[in-house]
Structures are given as C-alpha cells and as structure tokens.
Design an enzyme around this catalytic site. Structure first.
Site, PDB file in Angstrom:
ATOM      1  N   LYS A  22       0.830  -1.221   0.000  1.00 52.76           N
ATOM      2  CA  LYS A  22       0.000   0.000   0.000  1.00 52.76           C
ATOM      3  C   LYS A  22       0.858   1.263   0.000  1.00 52.76           C
ATOM      4  O   LYS A  22       0.636   2.181  -0.785  1.00 52.76           O
ATOM      5  CB  LYS A  22      -0.908  -0.009   1.242  1.00 52.76           C
ATOM      6  CG  LYS A  22      -1.639   1.295   1.452  1.00 52.76           C
ATOM      7  CD  LYS A  22      -2.260   1.405   2.823  1.00 52.76           C
ATOM      8  CE  LYS A  22      -1.313   1.653   3.946  1.00 52.76           C
ATOM      9  NZ  LYS A  22      -1.391   2.897   4.692  1.00 52.76           N
ATOM     10  N   ASN A  23       1.858   1.321   0.876  1.00 53.11           N
ATOM     11  CA  ASN A  23       2.596   2.568   1.026  1.00 53.11           C
ATOM     12  C   ASN A  23       3.525   2.853  -0.156  1.00 53.11           C
ATOM     13  O   ASN A  23       3.866   4.004  -0.412  1.00 53.11           O
ATOM     14  CB  ASN A  23       3.352   2.585   2.360  1.00 53.11           C
ATOM     15  CG  ASN A  23       2.389   2.740   3.528  1.00 53.11           C
ATOM     16  OD1 ASN A  23       1.244   3.144   3.352  1.00 53.11           O
ATOM     17  ND2 ASN A  23       2.849   2.392   4.727  1.00 53.11           N
ATOM     18  N   CYS A 116      -3.845   7.847   9.951  1.00 55.89           N
ATOM     19  CA  CYS A 116      -4.100   7.214  11.240  1.00 55.89           C
ATOM     20  C   CYS A 116      -3.670   8.134  12.371  1.00 55.89           C
ATOM     21  O   CYS A 116      -2.642   8.801  12.280  1.00 55.89           O
ATOM     22  CB  CYS A 116      -3.342   5.895  11.330  1.00 55.89           C
ATOM     23  SG  CYS A 116      -4.171   4.564  10.460  1.00 55.89           S
ATOM     24  N   ARG A 121       1.730  14.441  13.263  1.00 57.33           N
ATOM     25  CA  ARG A 121       2.394  14.047  12.021  1.00 57.33           C
ATOM     26  C   ARG A 121       2.695  15.282  11.177  1.00 57.33           C
ATOM     27  O   ARG A 121       2.046  15.560  10.161  1.00 57.33           O
ATOM     28  CB  ARG A 121       1.534  13.017  11.283  1.00 57.33           C
ATOM     29  CG  ARG A 121       1.336  11.777  12.155  1.00 57.33           C
ATOM     30  CD  ARG A 121       0.539  10.699  11.500  1.00 57.33           C
ATOM     31  NE  ARG A 121       1.276  10.011  10.451  1.00 57.33           N
ATOM     32  CZ  ARG A 121       0.761   9.008   9.757  1.00 57.33           C
ATOM     33  NH1 ARG A 121      -0.455   8.591   9.972  1.00 57.33           N
ATOM     34  NH2 ARG A 121       1.480   8.419   8.818  1.00 57.33           N
ATOM     35  N   ASP A 304       5.155  -0.067  12.008  1.00 53.12           N
ATOM     36  CA  ASP A 304       3.875  -0.603  11.526  1.00 53.12           C
ATOM     37  C   ASP A 304       3.646  -2.052  11.951  1.00 53.12           C
ATOM     38  O   ASP A 304       2.579  -2.611  11.689  1.00 53.12           O
ATOM     39  CB  ASP A 304       3.794  -0.495   9.989  1.00 53.12           C
ATOM     40  CG  ASP A 304       3.693   0.948   9.528  1.00 53.12           C
ATOM     41  OD1 ASP A 304       3.445   1.831  10.363  1.00 53.12           O
ATOM     42  OD2 ASP A 304       3.872   1.196   8.318  1.00 53.12           O
ATOM     43  N   ARG A 396      -8.412  -0.022   5.296  1.00 59.20           N
ATOM     44  CA  ARG A 396      -7.593   0.987   4.602  1.00 59.20           C
ATOM     45  C   ARG A 396      -6.331   0.351   4.038  1.00 59.20           C
ATOM     46  O   ARG A 396      -5.770   0.853   3.071  1.00 59.20           O
ATOM     47  CB  ARG A 396      -7.161   2.084   5.586  1.00 59.20           C
ATOM     48  CG  ARG A 396      -8.284   2.965   6.031  1.00 59.20           C
ATOM     49  CD  ARG A 396      -7.782   3.925   7.066  1.00 59.20           C
ATOM     50  NE  ARG A 396      -6.928   4.912   6.426  1.00 59.20           N
ATOM     51  CZ  ARG A 396      -6.751   6.141   6.863  1.00 59.20           C
ATOM     52  NH1 ARG A 396      -7.370   6.532   7.944  1.00 59.20           N
ATOM     53  NH2 ARG A 396      -5.966   6.962   6.245  1.00 59.20           N
TER      54      ARG A 396
HETATM   55  C1  EPZ Z   1       4.892   6.446   6.509  1.00 57.20           C
HETATM   56  O1  EPZ Z   1       4.310   7.530   7.197  1.00 57.20           O
HETATM   57  C2  EPZ Z   1       3.828   5.398   6.385  1.00 57.20           C
HETATM   58  N1  EPZ Z   1       2.698   5.968   5.666  1.00 57.20           N
HETATM   59  C3  EPZ Z   1       3.399   4.924   7.759  1.00 57.20           C
HETATM   60  O2  EPZ Z   1       2.532   3.844   7.578  1.00 57.20           O
HETATM   61  C4  EPZ Z   1       4.604   4.441   8.545  1.00 57.20           C
HETATM   62  O3  EPZ Z   1       4.203   4.169   9.875  1.00 57.20           O
HETATM   63  C5  EPZ Z   1       5.695   5.502   8.568  1.00 57.20           C
HETATM   64  O4  EPZ Z   1       6.007   5.923   7.215  1.00 57.20           O
HETATM   65  C6  EPZ Z   1       6.980   5.026   9.220  1.00 57.20           C
HETATM   66  O5  EPZ Z   1       7.488   3.918   8.542  1.00 57.20           O
HETATM   67  C7  EPZ Z   1       2.726   6.045   4.339  1.00 57.20           C
HETATM   68  O6  EPZ Z   1       3.660   5.615   3.683  1.00 57.20           O
HETATM   69  C8  EPZ Z   1       1.536   6.640   3.680  1.00 57.20           C
HETATM   70  P1  EPZ Z   1       7.496   9.453   8.422  1.00 57.20           P
HETATM   71  P2  EPZ Z   1       5.000   8.954   7.195  1.00 57.20           P
HETATM   72  O7  EPZ Z   1       7.458  10.755   7.709  1.00 57.20           O
HETATM   73  O8  EPZ Z   1       5.652   9.161   5.868  1.00 57.20           O
HETATM   74  C9  EPZ Z   1       8.253  12.643  11.946  1.00 57.20           C
HETATM   75  C10 EPZ Z   1       0.660   2.477   8.033  1.00 57.20           C
HETATM   76  O9  EPZ Z   1       0.215   1.896   9.052  1.00 57.20           O
HETATM   77  N2  EPZ Z   1       8.167  13.687  10.904  1.00 57.20           N
HETATM   78  O10 EPZ Z   1       8.548   8.482   8.085  1.00 57.20           O
HETATM   79  O11 EPZ Z   1       3.989   9.932   7.632  1.00 57.20           O
HETATM   80  C11 EPZ Z   1       6.936  11.931  12.180  1.00 57.20           C
HETATM   81  O12 EPZ Z   1       6.123  12.664  13.055  1.00 57.20           O
HETATM   82  C12 EPZ Z   1       1.202   3.880   8.126  1.00 57.20           C
HETATM   83  O13 EPZ Z   1       0.662   1.976   6.895  1.00 57.20           O
HETATM   84  C13 EPZ Z   1       8.375  15.014  11.262  1.00 57.20           C
HETATM   85  O14 EPZ Z   1       8.587  15.349  12.429  1.00 57.20           O
HETATM   86  O15 EPZ Z   1       6.078   8.745   8.310  1.00 57.20           O
HETATM   87  C14 EPZ Z   1       7.404  10.610  12.725  1.00 57.20           C
HETATM   88  O16 EPZ Z   1       7.678  10.752  14.087  1.00 57.20           O
HETATM   89  C15 EPZ Z   1       0.945   4.540   9.410  1.00 57.20           C
HETATM   90  N3  EPZ Z   1       8.337  15.940  10.266  1.00 57.20           N
HETATM   91  C16 EPZ Z   1       8.688  10.347  11.981  1.00 57.20           C
HETATM   92  O17 EPZ Z   1       9.111  11.613  11.488  1.00 57.20           O
HETATM   93  C17 EPZ Z   1       8.108  15.650   8.964  1.00 57.20           C
HETATM   94  O18 EPZ Z   1       8.105  16.545   8.118  1.00 57.20           O
HETATM   95  C18 EPZ Z   1       8.600   9.387  10.807  1.00 57.20           C
HETATM   96  O19 EPZ Z   1       7.522   9.766   9.973  1.00 57.20           O
HETATM   97  C19 EPZ Z   1       7.909  14.303   8.618  1.00 57.20           C
HETATM   98  C20 EPZ Z   1       7.931  13.324   9.604  1.00 57.20           C
END
Ligand code: EPZ
Length: 431
Positions: A22-23, A116, A121, A304, A396
C-alpha cells in the site's frame, strides 16, 4: 458499522498470498500523473486508501481505468492542481500529490494530510525540501499551497529520517533543473520502489535505499508498465498471526529480505521461520517467549508491526519491553488488549508487557490500521468470542483480511454491528 466477530483458539494453517505494498503504491500512483503518457501499474492492492487516491487523481483530470482488480491504467492528463476530495483529508498518502503536482505543473493545492491517529504528524521536512527547490509553500485553511515558477536542484539535508518527506521531495525534484542531493533519507523498501518506478519513466535517480539519493533532473517523463513490490507489513502481519495462533503458514509473494527484522524477532521468541526465494513459512508449536524491541527506521523493526508484535507478546511467557520510537501515540490499542486480559503498562513510549497465560475474548475497538490488525490477531489467539469494531480502519490497508484468515482456518466473519441474526448465526456455527 461493520465489525469482525472472531472465535479464537484455532491454529492457522495453509498458504496466503500477499498483495502489493500500500505505502509504495501511494507514491507510485502520485508519480504516475507526472507524465501524460499511459502508465500501467500492476500488483496494486485493492484497499480503501489506494481507491481514494485513484478517485482523487481522477477528479483532477487523470484518466483512471481498472484493467482488473490489481491492475490500473493511468493517463495523467491533469486539468487542475487543486485537490479538493473530502476523503483525501483523512489519508496520509494525499501528500504525495504535492510533490507530484509541484514537479509536473509548478503548483499544487492539496488538503493537509490526515491518516491514522498515531501521533502528531508534521510535514515541515516536506515543505523544507520544496522550498529548497525554489517553491513558495504556505498552509492556510487546511490546504497546503505550493507554487514555483521554476524548480531548481539543490542539496537538501533532512533533519530527521522521514519516509514521506524522502518520497515527496524526490517526486518534486525529478523534473527540476540540475542535480538534487537528498541526505539523511529513509531507506524503506517503498522509497526504493517509487524511485525504481520513476526511473522506469525516464527519471535519473541514484542511491535510493541508502542515506543519500542523487537526482539529476530530466526534461520529461514517459509512460511505463510497473509492478508494485509485495507489502512487507501485510506479510509481517500474517507471520505474527501464524506465530500467535501456534500455526504453520506459508506466506507467498514476499521479499524475505524486507522481512528480516520481523523474522529475527520471531526466531528469538521461539518460532521456526523458513525462507525461500519469494516466501516465508512460519511455524510455532509452543508458547512463545519474551523479547525486548525498539521500533526504528528501516532496516530496524518497523513501527507498523509494533502493535501486532505487542499483541503476541501479551500472552507469551515472561516480561517483554517494547519501545516505540517513531510515533508517540501508537499504544492506544493497549487499553483494548487489557479488556482481553493482557497485563501491559505503558510508560511514555515504552510498553512493559507481563505475558499472561491466555487472552480472553471481548468487544474491542480498533483505533487505527495496524492496531486493528493486532486486535484481530489477539482475537484469533484468545479463548472465546472477540468482536473488533471499526474495521474500516483495517480495510484501509489490508485487502480481504478476514477472507484470507478464513482460508487459513480462522473462524472470523465480517458482520454489520446491527445484524444480530448474523452474529447469532456465527456464534451457533462456531460453537
Ligand atoms: C509512513 O508515514 C507510512 N505511511 C506509515 O505507515 C509508517 O508508519 C511511517 O512511514 C513510518 O514507517 C505512508 O507511507 C503513507 P514518516 P510517514 O514521515 O511518511 C516525523 C501504516 O500503518 N516527521 O517516516 O507519515 C513523524 O512525526 C502507516 O501503513 C516530522 O517530524 O512517516 C514521525 O515521528 C501509518 N516531520 C517520523 O518523522 C516531517 O516533516 C517518521 O515519519 C515528517 C515526519
């Protein structure tokens, strides 16, 4: 509302085939609109988040044709850069349309992403990257507005490792003028998959899967046919379902390398895991043991998979410690596990799990996608009947979850919560 009703206590056995990731698919669909030529995407999972994104690109002019359930043909003839699809506000993957539209059209107006509720985020790393490429970005009235007369390559150092920011800024920079160097990148398999797809469309991206990605801007992208990688989290979820139910399941259409962190933990707590080229078989024939783990960016243990692992450790022998280092709000499901008899104490970002002999069925509510899957796993292993509410979260990201589980011998049914007859029928049949 739909819910799953489960009669626990059956060991899962047999084979299950994993769908596309999915991602990865969310990034690939966004990338597909960056050319006006036809793109064919294969191995696309038929799940809610993907279908919402396909509808959204259709609304801004793309021609989206389902060739079959898992194959779609997209022609990215965009006639608007304003994405105003109500459902997009609720999903995370919507943010990839900012990078794709900004890269292709020099402008994007996209709702601030939802997704979610697993912690705050923010997207400041995405916007930092867009700005470094020359875009003006502001967030107002719930929309992200990005605009650039011209995008120019730059050297961008992410302050933290973010999957979303890495993919999004990569999307924006493939058509920028000159070279972009992204440092401190996420290395997740779906980052590599989106880069491979963009390269198949004529982009020039090197280093995806490492900390440093180098992108040389090209004039335009062309059509392509591409198959999405298997979903490592769906695969991991079935691995844990097999382990938790003391089952024996062959999980097919996977890339075992992507599952190494999960495999290592399963071995550690007492499962057998046999890897083949594109499958893994998980066998558990006794009560599992305890472990300590911390979620980390790839190749560490994925956030995840944290809820599914915690649910399994809830009735494994001994005390386990699980630390969540990516999202601060990802233990909300613990209260639900407590209803099932689990003994888990959450302190800050750490869960201390005292493994109980067994879980017992209860009515629980899935607070998000992966937590929902974890509650289903708990229900499959628990004694008696469990009802998991709010299955729309689970849907989802998991295609035909309950159907696949049923094929492995689980007693599970998707029923309307008001359908007392169906619930009664299931209970009678399950005994
Ligand atoms: C992706 O989310 C996935 N979603 C998530 O999958 C997954 O949990 C996550 O990566 C971590 O592997 C999609 O691909 C659509 P990140 P993403 O940016 O991209 C912080 C699922 O269950 N951060 O890697 O949103 C953030 O708050 C979902 O399939 C900032 O602070 O995750 C987090 O603590 C849920 N500022 C960390 O980084 C930013 O600008 C990692 O988030 C961006 C992120």
């Amino acid at each position: 509302m739909e819910q799953y009703i489960i009669k626990g206590g059956r060991s899962l056995a047999g084979e299950v085939v994993i769908n596309g990731a999915k991602n990865a698919a969310l990034g690939v669909i966004a990338a597909a609109i960056m050319t006006d030529e036809p793109v064919i995407i294969e191995n696309l999972p038929d799940v809610l988040d993907i279908n919402v994104l396909l509808d959204a690109i259709g609304e801004i002019g793309a021609v989206v044709e389902r060739i079959d359930r898992h194959t779609v043909r997209i022609i990215g003839t965009i006639n608007s850069v304003e994405v105003d699809n109500e459902s997009m506000r609720k999903m995370r993957g919507s943010y990839y349309l900012i990078g794709a539209l900004l890269g292709k059209c020099g402008s994007a107006q996209v709702p601030l992403p939802g997704g979610c509720n697993i912690g705050s985020r923010p997207i400041e790393q995405h916007t930092k990257g867009f700005r470094a490429l020359g875009a003006d970005v502001d967030i107002s009235f719930g929309m992200v507005n990005a605009k650039a007369d011209k995008l120019t390559g730059n050297h961008i150092y992410f302050d933290l490792v973010s999957v979303g920011a890495t993919i999004n800024v990569m999307l924006a920079s493939v058509l920028a003028e000159g070279q972009t160097i992204l440092e401190n990148c996420a290395k997740e398999p779906h980052v590599v998959d989106v880069a491979n797809f963009l390269n198949s469309m004529g982009a020039n991206i090197k280093g995806a899967g490492t900390d440093v990605i180098r992108i040389r801007g090209v004039e335009k992208l062309h059509g392509s046919t591409y198959s999405i990688i298997p979903d490592q989290i769906e695969a991991g979820t079935f691995m844990l379902a097999a382990a938790a139910t003391r089952g024996d399941v062959l999980i097919k259409n996977v890339i075992p390398k992507h599952l190494e962190a999960i495999t290592a933990k399963l071995l550690e707590i007492g499962c057998e895991v046999a890897e083949d080229d594109d499958s893994v078989r998980v066998i558990a024939n006794r009560r599992l043991g305890q472990t300590q783990l911390k979620t980390l960016v790839y190749p560490g243990f994925p956030t995840d998979m944290q809820p599914q692992m915690t649910a399994t450790l809830a009735f494994s022998e001994g005390t386990s410690i699980v630390t969540e280092s990516i999202f601060e709000n990802r233990f909300k499901y613990v209260d639900e596990l407590t209803r099932m008899g689990a003994s888990i104490k959450v302190e800050g970002n750490t869960a201390i799990i005292n493994g109980v002999e067994k879980l017992t069925g209860a009515t629980v509510c899935s607070p998000d996608l992966r937590a929902g899957a974890a509650l289903v796993i708990a229900g499959l292993a628990a004694e008696g009947f469990t009802i998991v509410e709010q299955v729309e979260y689970i849907e989802r990201g998991y295609e035909h979850f309950e159907v696949k589980l049923k094929e492995l011998g689980a007693m599970i049914e998707r029923v309307e919560d008001t359908d007392a007859k169906a619930i009664q029928k299931f209970k009678l049949k399950a005994g």
